[in-house]
Each structure stands twice: as C-alpha cells, then as structure tokens.
Scaffold this active site. Structure first.
Site, PDB file in Angstrom:
ATOM      1  N   ASP A 312       9.768 -10.565  -1.037  1.00  0.00           N
ATOM      2  CA  ASP A 312       9.083 -10.962   0.326  1.00  0.00           C
ATOM      3  C   ASP A 312       8.002  -9.944   0.439  1.00  0.00           C
ATOM      4  OD1 ASP A 312      11.228  -9.258   0.495  1.00  0.00           O
ATOM      5  OD2 ASP A 312      11.418  -9.602   2.639  1.00  0.00           O
ATOM      6  N   GLU A 496      10.214   3.724  -2.003  1.00  0.00           N
ATOM      7  CA  GLU A 496      10.627   2.065  -2.077  1.00  0.00           C
ATOM      8  C   GLU A 496       9.987   1.722  -3.313  1.00  0.00           C
ATOM      9  OE1 GLU A 496      11.326  -1.616   0.582  1.00  0.00           O
ATOM     10  OE2 GLU A 496       9.680  -0.398   0.966  1.00  0.00           O
TER      11      GLU A 496
END
Length: 565
Positions: A312, A496
């Site tokens: 996403d 991340e």
C-alpha cells in the site's frame, strides 16, 4: 439403473470440494465463538469523522488508536449535546474524553556497535506485551509478548512478522518465535483469521498469508511437533482464504476466492468493509472524491484491499500509475498471494502427514498441484518472460514486472526454464546499486521505484537460489546489504525501506514518515550477513569488499518443478 462411476477428472474435482465444505464449517465456527470488537469509526460515528476531518493530529492513526475514557455511547451523546454550543473546542473535548497514544521513546543505541550488535540489542526494545487492554481500546490483546516493527507502530503486523521471526531465529530467540506463532494461532482461533494487525480496525482484512511458513520455521527448532500442534489453525486459515468457494460458478469471485472460466481456483486480496480506513480516514476520502466517475465505496474497498496485500500503495494495482484513484486491487489476481497459497497447501500436506492423516495429505497435494498449474497458466507472461498478476477485467496476464514475480521461485512453484528467464528479467530490469527495485515505475507510491523493501530482497535471494541462480541472488544480497550498512554508518539505524537507486538512503513515499527499527529489515539483514560470510568466519558488519563464500557457487538443493511443455 446405477449412475456411471465418476471419471478420474471428476474424482479430482470432488476431493477439493470435500475439503472446502469441511473447512467452511471451521471458519464459521471461529466467527460464531467470538465477539468481534467494533472499530472506532463505528463506535464513535460522527465524532470520529469530525475529529479526523479537523486534522487535529498530524497522523490520522493517532485518533484511531486513542482510548475512550468512558462508554463511547456516552461520549458520543455528550458530543452531540455540546458540539453546537458557543465556544465548543473539539480538541479540548478529545483531550478530556480520550487517552491519546504515547509517543514511543526514541532508542539511542550504545556507541561503537556493529550492525549485528545493534540488531541483537533492538529485539528487547521492540518487544511489547498486551495481555490485557482497556475495554474500548482498538488494540486487541494477545496472550504472549510480540515484536513490533518499530517507529510509528504500537501493534504487531501479520506479514512483517515472518521476516522479523527469521531474524529472531538467527539470533537464537526461539522462545520469541514460539510466542509469536502462539499469538497468531490465538487470533485464528478467536477471529477466524489473522488480521492485518492487532487492532479492531484491521479485523476486516488479513495480509499475505505467512502463518504456515511461520509454523514451518518453528518446526526447524521443534520438529514435527510444531506442525501437528498448529495444524488446526493452519486449516482454519486456509478455510478463511477459501471461504465461499463451494458456491462459486465459473467466472465468479467471492471475497478472497476467484474461479476462472475453466474452473481454476485462485485467490485475490479483499477487505470486508468499503469505507475509509480509520487510520487514513481523510486521505481515503480525498482519494475517492478525486475520481467522481467511480463509486466511493468501490475505491474504499480497493484501497483497503491494497492494504491487505501489504503493497500500500503501488502502480501494480493502478490503471494510471500517477493516479491512486484508479487502483482496482480486487480485480487483480496477485502472483505472490497465489504462490503463498500454494506453499500453504504444501505445508498443510506435510503437517497432515506428520499427524498420520495420509488421506488428507494427499488432498492438500492435489490442491497444491492444481494451483501450481493455475500459476503457470495464468500468472506467467510468455511474451515478456516473467511472472505477473492476472487481470480479471481484461482476462489477460498483466505486463508489469514487479518484485512479486519472484514468489513462485521462493515457494518452489516455478518451472525450471521459467526460473532461468526470471533471473534474466530480474538482473535486467529490477537490480539496482542498492538492491532490488520493487517495480520499475516511479509513481511516488512507496511500493514502487526507487524503493526496495527487505522482505522482497529475501524472497528474491532465496527464490533464485532455489533454482541455482546464485550469481543474481548474491548480487541482490550484496547490493542491499551495502545499502543497509551505509545507512547505518551514517544514521545509526535500520529503516523500513531503502532507495535502491543508490546506497545509504532511506526510501520515500507512503502515508507516514520513514520508520526506523525495523523488524523485517533486521531479520533479513541477519539472514543475508550469514549468507555472504563463511560460517567459520561470521561477520558483524558488511565487509568492505565482497567476500567469496560457498553460497556463491553452491545452489540450495530444493525440489524443482518440471519444465513447462
């Protein structure tokens, strides 16, 4: 007169039908025995909408995670009484009636730590416990401690956790691996599936199904006992993903299941709700309003389903890579999801055999074989020479190459000749100085170029090694590790995602600032460090020059699929 005996093809069709009917009952049973907590947008109705639209907090997730100090119905009644009064202050009302989530303490690592020491030191920092939560908290309790990704997140996430667990195992924390498997099994027993994360607003969807792989990982330490122990939960999760299949006609879809015209069964991502996501409320409303030609509910469902995919967002789901409002996740059959479903079926077969149920094992093998044929038939783009997603609207395989194309290799579902073509495509189109590109499209979305994500680096590395494509596999590992090391040397953290067009830069895009921590990067980094360095000389940092190791010349011996005819 007796009916004729079913032919062999008819018998093969009857076996899966039996499984699906049996397991549908498991899914229903799990749903009936639990009271599903309501998400905050339902509990608080117009108050939730007004607070999010007022943008009281920089991050929409803040109020989604806020805990009501009393019964939400009473708070809502008070709000309706006060909201039109002179001098009403919405921020003050929220501060009085809700406990806002605390900012996580910034972790300052000891000076002089190597990369490996830094990661090993992070495991206790990222560990949380929520055996008990407040009555109206959106956080769902879990019986055992768990490891969060880091940074913004206060909860455990489904597919992130598998790659985090690889690192925990590499660090010798098998107790934490066992705890996390137990937590996910608890969620399956309680809710009928593993939600996106342990929040009430994530219950309407799952994420890439890695639970069976988690159990398989635990079995490396505990043996077949782990497979037998968690067989019921693996079966329930399979029932969740296949829910509704028994009623499908050719060419129909139901929730997460797709039945193509020839009867092939595959899966897609799906969210049971079609409203804005509470954690991204304002953004979702804006996205829906920006495309008045589509029903808002359709866009909301596709946004939510993209969140279920873990990607996403990405051009992978869009008709126009520059316009998020053109995404249509639910009309796309993803190659990575179906590879994971194939792996789930194979592990279920193994677990059934370990439990002494050879008949059930054979049925799962039948399902896995059928899915493998479906992957090869529908999720391979012969013209391009790579695996890709299937488009339910055009009835054609899509042309875009993404890192998801490596999943059939990762789960040993690919034909050998196609794995070779995938290696060439990967090296030509996706490999960058800092690792593997997610796609080759620059859309501004975080699951597109130039971002590279740790789980996809590992899937590609191990997948290519499974088929003896070690040179490309080691190139990916070396490039990504160099990126991780350069970023760590400069910023003293693992992040991340990374910009793979260079080295030493965190990635951009997405709905929130770049996060550090970071669970899955930690796990993949440890696995790759042990991959590139000889066992007799393990490395704590990425070497300045690329070492030669047995892994660069010796393929991982795995069973390969037969070449396609």
């Amino acid at each position: 007169m007796k009916s004729p005996a079913p032919s062999r093809p008819q018998k093969m069709a009857l076996i899966p039908a039996c499984i699906f009917l049996c397991f549908a009952a498991l899914s229903v049973q799990a749903e009936e025995t639990s009271v599903t907590p309501q998400p905050p947008d339902i509990l608080l109705g117009p108050l939730f909408n007004d607070v999010q639209n007022a943008k009281l907090f920089p991050d929409q997730k803040t109020f989604a995670d806020a805990v009501p100090n009393s019964d939400p119905l009473m708070i809502l009644a008070d709000y309706r009484m006060q909201q039109n009064q002179s001098g009403f202050d919405l921020r003050h009302f929220v501060n009085v009636n809700f406990t806002l989530p605390k900012e996580g303490e910034k972790y300052v690592p000891p000076e002089g730590q190597s990369l490996r020491e830094h990661i090993d030191g992070l495991w206790p920092v990222l560990t949380r416990s929520t055996e008990n939560t407040e009555k109206w908290d959106s956080l769902l309790p879990l019986p055992e401690p768990y490891v969060v990704p880091g940074g913004r997140f206060r909860e455990v996430y489904y597919w992130d956790s598998y790659f985090t667990m690889l690192g925990l195992a590499e660090s010798g924390h098998w107790d934490k691996v066992a705890d996390m498997v137990a937590n996910f099994a608890h969620e399956i027993d309680t809710y009928g599936h593993i939600p996106n994360g342990n929040r009430s607003y994530y219950l309407s969807r799952s994420q890439p199904p890695f639970f069976a792989l988690m159990v398989e990982l635990l079995a490396q330490h505990e043996g077949d006992a782990a497979l037998k122990q968690y067989l019921p939960q693996m079966q329930k999760e399979y029932a969740y993903w296949m829910d509704g299949v028994e009623n499908l006609q050719a060419g129909q879809q139901e929730k997460r299941v797709v039945k193509l015209q020839d009867g092939t069964l595959l899966n897609r991502y799906w969210d049971d709700r079609d409203t804005p996501r509470p954690e991204s409320w304002v953004e979702d409303i804006a996205t829906a309003k920006s495309n008045p030609n589509r029903p808002a509910t359709e866009i909301y469902r596709d946004l939510r389903s993209a969140a279920a995919s873990g990607w996403d967002f990405s051009s992978r789901w869009m008709d126009n890579p520059q316009q998020l409002n053109t995404l249509r996740t639910t009309s796309i059959v993803p190659v990575d999801l179906n590879s994971l479903m194939f792996k789930m079926e194979k592990i279920l077969a193994r677990a059934s055999k370990a439990a002494g149920d050879n008949a059930m094992a054979n049925q799962y093998e039948t399902l896995a074989n059928a899915r493998q044929k479906g992957i090869e038939k529908y999720l391979w783009n012969d013209q391009q020479g790579w695996y890709a997603d299937y488009d339910l609207k055009s009835h054609k395989v899509r042309n875009q190459l993404t890192a998801a194309a490596l999943f059939p290799l990762y789960v040993n579902a690919a034909a050998k000749d196609r794995a070779s073509k995938m290696a060439t495509a990967t090296k030509t189109h996706l490999l960058q100085p800092g690792g593997l590109n997610t796609t080759s499209v620059k859309s501004g979305q975080q699951w597109d170029a130039p971002n590279g994500w740790a789980p996809l680096q590992w899937v590609a590395t191990e997948g290519l090694q499974n088929y003896g494509q070690n040179e490309v596999a080691m190139d990916i590992s070396w490039h990504f590790l160099t990126n991780v090391q350069h970023t760590y040397d400069r910023e003293k953290k693992l992040v991340e995602k990374y910009d793979v067009s260079t080295t030493g830069t965190g990635g951009g895009g997405g709905e929130y600032p770049l996060q550090d921590g970071f669970g899955w990067t930690n796990g993949v980094t440890l696995k790759m460090l042990d991959l590139i360095c000889p066992k007799e000389q393990p490395c704590d940092n990425v070497p300045a020059t690329r070492p030669l190791s047995e892994s660069t010349t010796q393929p991982v011996k795995q069973k390969e699929a037969e070449p396609t005819p």
